[in-house]
Design an enzyme around this catalytic site. Sequence first.
Site, PDB file in Angstrom:
ATOM      1  N   ASP A 112       0.287   4.338   6.544  1.00 10.86           N
ATOM      2  CA  ASP A 112       0.070   3.820   7.901  1.00 10.86           C
ATOM      3  C   ASP A 112      -1.325   3.223   8.067  1.00 10.86           C
ATOM      4  O   ASP A 112      -1.888   3.220   9.165  1.00 10.86           O
ATOM      5  CB  ASP A 112       0.292   4.917   8.954  1.00 10.86           C
ATOM      6  CG  ASP A 112       1.617   5.630   8.788  1.00 10.86           C
ATOM      7  OD1 ASP A 112       2.639   4.932   8.693  1.00 10.86           O
ATOM      8  OD2 ASP A 112       1.624   6.871   8.735  1.00 10.86           O
ATOM      9  N   HIS A 130       6.850  -1.527   7.700  1.00 13.62           N
ATOM     10  CA  HIS A 130       5.881  -2.485   8.231  1.00 13.62           C
ATOM     11  C   HIS A 130       6.520  -3.169   9.436  1.00 13.62           C
ATOM     12  O   HIS A 130       7.716  -3.455   9.426  1.00 13.62           O
ATOM     13  CB  HIS A 130       5.540  -3.589   7.218  1.00 13.62           C
ATOM     14  CG  HIS A 130       4.937  -3.104   5.948  1.00 13.62           C
ATOM     15  ND1 HIS A 130       3.834  -2.286   5.909  1.00 13.62           N
ATOM     16  CD2 HIS A 130       5.272  -3.337   4.654  1.00 13.62           C
ATOM     17  CE1 HIS A 130       3.528  -2.034   4.647  1.00 13.62           C
ATOM     18  NE2 HIS A 130       4.383  -2.651   3.876  1.00 13.62           N
TER      19      HIS A 130
END
Length: 437
Positions: A26, A54
Amino acid sequence: MNIFEHDIQNLSQGNVVAILGSQWGDEGKGKIIDILSKHSDITCRFNGGANAGHTISVNDKKYALHLLPCGILYENNICVLGNGMVVHLKSLINEINSIGGNIIERLYLSDKSHILFDIHQTIDSIQENRKLKEGKQIGTTKRGIGPCYSTKVSRVGIRLGSLKNFEHFKNLYLKLIDNLMELYDIKDYNKEEELESFYKYHLLLKDRIIDVISFMNNRLNEKKNILIEGANAAMLDIDFGTYPYVTSSCTTVGGIFSGLGINHKKLNLTIGVVKSYLTRVGCGPFMTELNNEIGAYLREKGHEYGTTTKRPRRCGWLDIPMLLYVKCINSIDIINLTKLDVLSGLKEILLCVGYRSKGTGELLQKGCYPVDEDAPENYEPVYEQFQGWEEDISNCQTFEELPENAQKYVLAIEKYVDSPIVWIGVGPNRNNTITKK
């Protein structure tokens, strides 16, 4: 111009560039991957499955990608899923359909990657629930990643190449599913319905399943620009991460070579993506974690909720010893620092620059990192304090336009890690990226 001069608009021919997460995932890899995908010929993934994620914006439209590389959004880009991956075909087809167009003609899947079945997800939930009762929950995404890698390592899994001959695949499938149902006492599982779906996948994908090793090495000989997209991140690596709170694949640079079958000497550049603070999803040690209003501030301002699971992420201060440890493993050449704008508004910012033994008082040696489960009981972080800044930095176009305190923070990270920070993210959009000369 050569990519080593950091001009992303002018890649020279024959570059192989890897973008790898340097923390617990992340980090915001998607933005730099998206930027570089536009200038590459081939974009690849080498590890993991639909446990990665994503969110990419192209022409004001958002795409959530979990299996497909970001390059799939650009018509000039060929995309490859390597043999190190585990592929849930229903999820893959859904992603393909969500993008639309004839993108499947630009997609190749390794015949040596493993198929992730719905039963793997069922087993993942069973295992996680058992661990929860024992107080040993890992915090997986329950996407079946671990159970699929388990069948791979146990040599009973099914490779994607088997799907090209459907009758052969069917025999392997029935044997595997029956064994897993018996092993995990699963009574209700619709094999017939899943087989019907896989026959459709067979018809759709049989020409897209190839020998990726040969394909990749031929493209290397043709001097194609290749972008390698890492999933998850170094501290979730099955060997080097905070075991057992890790994923089930090799997320570090070595996974590129085993997960794509390319020569290690062909890799030109490794970009380490680093978030300006630290986050983690799920369980496991997190020694700079902020269980206070600052942690909550970072979570809300940074929108720190999982792309895949929507779970709130744990937030804390940036950890230099972690980055030095990851640099040793991944041989990071340059750094993309992300989400610096999230720190705007904090009066002070702490940077973890070392760890001290609670027993002896000695500092941990440079390049070492306490990854064991009991690390918080044995070590305490050593912090350096920085003054924060109030300004909104999202419109800054150059490093010099950043507030002085923001510049000091960035330069301190660069000094401690001893790798150049080339790109700095100052906002969510692609153009909110500073190239630091």
